[in-house]
Design a protein around this motif. Structure first.
Motif, mmCIF file in Angstrom:
data_model
loop_
_atom_site.group_PDB
_atom_site.id
_atom_site.type_symbol
_atom_site.label_atom_id
_atom_site.label_comp_id
_atom_site.label_asym_id
_atom_site.label_seq_id
_atom_site.Cartn_x
_atom_site.Cartn_y
_atom_site.Cartn_z
ATOM 1 N N ILE A 6 -15.777 33.212 11.997
ATOM 2 C CA ILE A 6 -16.864 33.064 12.966
ATOM 3 C C ILE A 6 -17.717 31.851 12.615
ATOM 4 N N GLU A 7 -17.890 31.607 11.338
ATOM 5 C CA GLU A 7 -18.673 30.464 10.876
ATOM 6 C C GLU A 7 -17.873 29.160 10.888
ATOM 7 N N GLY A 8 -16.613 29.233 11.281
ATOM 8 C CA GLY A 8 -15.781 28.036 11.342
ATOM 9 C C GLY A 8 -15.108 27.679 10.026
ATOM 10 N N ILE A 9 -15.065 28.618 9.113
ATOM 11 C CA ILE A 9 -14.455 28.392 7.802
ATOM 12 C C ILE A 9 -13.070 29.021 7.783
ATOM 13 N N THR A 10 -12.076 28.235 7.429
ATOM 14 C CA THR A 10 -10.711 28.731 7.336
ATOM 15 C C THR A 10 -10.365 28.942 5.864
ATOM 16 N N PRO A 11 -9.980 30.153 5.478
ATOM 17 C CA PRO A 11 -9.617 30.408 4.082
ATOM 18 C C PRO A 11 -8.381 29.593 3.679
ATOM 19 N N THR A 12 -8.399 29.096 2.457
ATOM 20 C CA THR A 12 -7.245 28.369 1.935
ATOM 21 C C THR A 12 -6.131 29.354 1.594
ATOM 22 N N GLN A 13 -4.929 28.822 1.418
ATOM 23 C CA GLN A 13 -3.810 29.677 1.003
ATOM 24 C C GLN A 13 -4.084 30.293 -0.358
ATOM 25 N N HIS A 14 -4.730 29.532 -1.234
ATOM 26 C CA HIS A 14 -5.058 30.041 -2.567
ATOM 27 C C HIS A 14 -5.999 31.233 -2.456
ATOM 28 N N LEU A 15 -7.020 31.121 -1.608
ATOM 29 C CA LEU A 15 -7.956 32.233 -1.422
ATOM 30 C C LEU A 15 -7.252 33.431 -0.812
ATOM 31 N N GLU A 16 -6.419 33.204 0.183
ATOM 32 C CA GLU A 16 -5.700 34.321 0.795
ATOM 33 C C GLU A 16 -4.829 35.047 -0.226
#
Length: 65
Positions: A25-35
């Motif tokens: 919602i804030e426009g932040i896409t999680p990185t593959q590392h975070l996922e």
């Protein structure tokens, strides 16, 4: 997130899904590392404390390095 929750991991899955939704919602896409790290948390391989420590080490090292 690719992991389907079992009864022991439903609360973790729900919390992570909410965090990802809020970030998007804030426009932040999680990185593959975070996922991957969040999937490890959901499955019980890592704790929140471990994720925080890894994040601190990675970002402090980048700023100082």
């Amino acid at each position: 997130m690719s992991i389907k929750p079992d009864s022991a991991n439903k609360a973790r899955y729900f919390n992570v899904a909410n965090v990802i939704a809020s970030a998007k919602i804030e426009g932040i896409t999680p990185t593959q590392h975070l996922e991957q790290s969040l999937n490890d948390y959901i499955s019980g391989k890592k704790s929140i404390a471990e994720l925080l420590e890894e994040t601190k080490l990675r970002h402090v090292t980048l700023r100082r390095g």
